[in-house]
Design an enzyme around this catalytic site. Structure first.
Site, short mmCIF file in Angstrom:
data_model
loop_
_atom_site.label_atom_id
_atom_site.label_comp_id
_atom_site.label_asym_id
_atom_site.label_seq_id
_atom_site.Cartn_x
_atom_site.Cartn_y
_atom_site.Cartn_z
N HIS A 188 0.85 -1.20 0.00
CA HIS A 188 0.00 0.00 0.00
C HIS A 188 0.88 1.25 0.00
CE1 HIS A 188 -3.95 1.95 1.55
NE2 HIS A 188 -3.16 2.89 1.04
N ASP A 222 -8.82 3.60 -3.05
CA ASP A 222 -8.13 4.10 -1.86
C ASP A 222 -8.02 5.63 -1.85
OD1 ASP A 222 -6.66 3.56 0.63
OD2 ASP A 222 -5.09 4.65 -0.44
N HIS A 232 -10.85 0.97 1.29
CA HIS A 232 -10.62 2.11 2.20
C HIS A 232 -12.00 2.37 2.80
CE1 HIS A 232 -9.21 6.43 3.04
NE2 HIS A 232 -10.50 6.43 3.32
N ASP A 243 1.36 2.71 3.80
CA ASP A 243 0.48 3.78 3.29
C ASP A 243 1.33 5.02 2.98
OD1 ASP A 243 -1.64 5.22 2.35
OD2 ASP A 243 -2.71 5.33 4.26
O1 DOR Z 1 -3.46 9.62 4.86
C1 DOR Z 1 -3.78 9.21 3.75
N1 DOR Z 1 -3.22 9.70 2.63
N2 DOR Z 1 -4.72 8.26 3.66
C2 DOR Z 1 -5.24 7.88 2.48
O2 DOR Z 1 -6.11 7.03 2.47
C3 DOR Z 1 -4.79 8.51 1.22
C4 DOR Z 1 -3.43 9.06 1.38
C5 DOR Z 1 -3.01 9.95 0.25
O3 DOR Z 1 -3.25 9.62 -0.91
O4 DOR Z 1 -2.37 10.99 0.52
#
Ligand code: DOR
Length: 424
Positions: free
Chosen positions: A59, A151, A178, A305
């Site tokens: 991710h 997401d 998500h 993430d």
């Molecule tokens: O904190 C986050 N940033 N959560 C997400 O689901 C997307 C991500 C982003 O694309 O910056």
């Protein structure tokens, strides 16, 4: 020819937990046994080091195409290799959104051109991630999409999500959800409860995640589609996944180090915007439950993430700052530091969380440390001290929630398809 000498190899897929040598010939593991002598090979001394199958971060956000000022495939790949990864799965919220076969093909081809990490694009479930109509799922499967997700957003309509899951279930792919009910998370920027009250900011309640986790599990039961819950953040969400697994549903989940090692209490009156993430940092009780889930097998994968944002998008009021923290270069040091301190997590489980399970969920070919496997290998030094500062981070963006931390343990050599992609 490469010869890894004297490392402690860990691979529960083949019951391996021993000090051995590994010989790599033409991109594959040729031999894996004690005392290999091969005078023509380039030797990598792995004495005192740990060897695992190549790690996968399932991710990440590479922002390419369209938002390359935050990260591009070259800088993201460099950060991934530096962090110990041979493979990443890239989320589709690029600009344009990755919702066609051509956009999947672009990311793969550019990844190959850069050559530092295997890129497995996740295609969007819906066109432009708008949640209104189905994206070109079949076309993206043909182009090599490793899974499907919107997401960055939850799919708000239950019937749209059911259509997505019905459709994806025809292919051998997983829907990565998500989970966020927008009219419950609203304008929330921190956890609803103590943090929102203390800081006087809008709250994003755990319920906004849990309601959608419950819905998507019900849809997985109804459609038979494999479901993976992205960046799970609350104890209740985890309980829902635990119950679904007990029932035998095809449900898996992942957690980030942010939600394992930080809580809402870390957001103080310095208003550090690198701690603004979506879903938000939760309570101590949630973080403890998630750690328990990592240890007991309810959580299948640890992911970063990795969400790069430029300085101007974070250097502003907390309410206005973008959500996200970079993470590719801190996941392994954070986990190794935790392992050194707590002795609860062992390397076999580490390999399940960061190599075996992500490949299974993304339907990638298994990678092992046995002869015949492709030689994608990560070598770790559990003693190496790492200070997370802007120089350490190779990512184009420096918005790490862990800036300033000193951690113990890091990748020292990374080999992808028999080629060294990172060596410290
Ligand atoms: O904190 C986050 N940033 N959560 C997400 O689901 C997307 C991500 C982003 O694309 O910056």
């Amino acid at each position: 020819m490469l010869l890894l000498k004297g490392g402690h190899a860990h691979d529960p897929q083949i019951d391996l937990d021993d000090v051995i040598d590994i010989l790599i010939v033409d991109g594959n593991i040729a031999r894996a046994e004690k005392n290999i002598d091969e005078p023509d090979a380039q030797v990598v001394d792995c004495t005192g080091l740990e060897i695992t199958p190549g790690l996968v971060d399932m991710h990440v956000h590479f922002r390419d195409p369209g938002l390359e000022y935050k990260e591009d495939i070259a800088t993201g790949s460099a950060a991934a290799a530096h962090g110990g990864f041979t493979d990443v799965a890239t989320m589709p919220n690029t600009d344009p959104v990755c919702d066609t076969g051509a956009s999947v093909a672009y990311q793969r081809a550019r990844g190959e051109e850069v050559g530092l990490v295997n890129i497995h694009p996740i295609g969007a479930l819906t066109r432009e991630e708008k949640g209104e109509s189905l994206a070109e799922i079949g076309d993206m499967v043909l182009a090599g999409a490793a899974g499907f997700s919107d997401d960055g957003h939850g799919v708000q309509s239950a019937s749209m999500m059911r259509t997505c899951m019905k459709y994806v279930s025809q292919f051998d792919r997983t829907v990565i959800a998500h989970c966020e009910v927008d009219d419950l998370s609203g304008k929330g920027v921190v956890n609803a409860g103590r943090a929102s009250t203390r800081l006087g900011m809008f709250g994003w309640p755990g319920l906004a995640e849990e309601a959608e986790v419950a819905r998507d599990i019900a849809l997985s039961r109804s459609t038979g589609c494999p479901l993976h819950i992205a960046h799970i953040s609350t104890k209740r969400s985890l309980e829902l996944v635990r119950e679904a697994k007990k029932e035998g549903l095809l449900v898996t989940c992942e957690v980030t180090p942010l939600h394992l090692f930080l809580t809402e209490d870390d957001i103080t009156d310095t208003y550090n915007t690198n701690l603004k993430v979506n879903p938000p940092l939760r309570t101590k009780e949630d973080a403890e439950a998630l750690l328990e889930g990592v240890l007991d097998g309810t959580i299948d994968a640890v992911v970063s993430d990795h969400a790069p944002h430029a300085a101007h998008e974070k250097d502003c009021e907390f309410e206005l700052a973008a959500f996200g923290s970079v993470g590719l270069e801190t996941t392994v040091p954070l986990l190794l530091s935790y392992m050194a301190k707590k002795k609860l997590l062992d390397f076999a489980r580490f390999v399940e969380l960061l190599a075996i399970n992500p490949r299974a969920i993304l339907r990638l070919r298994p990678v092992t440390l046995a002869p015949g496997s492709v030689a994608s290998i990560t070598v770790l030094d559990s003693q190496k001290k790492v200070t997370v500062d802007t120089e350490y981070l190779q990512s184009k963006s420096k918005n790490s929630a862990f800036l300033g931390s000193t951690l113990q343990g890091a990748a020292v050599t990374v080999i992808k398809d028999g080629v060294i992609t990172y060596q410290s």
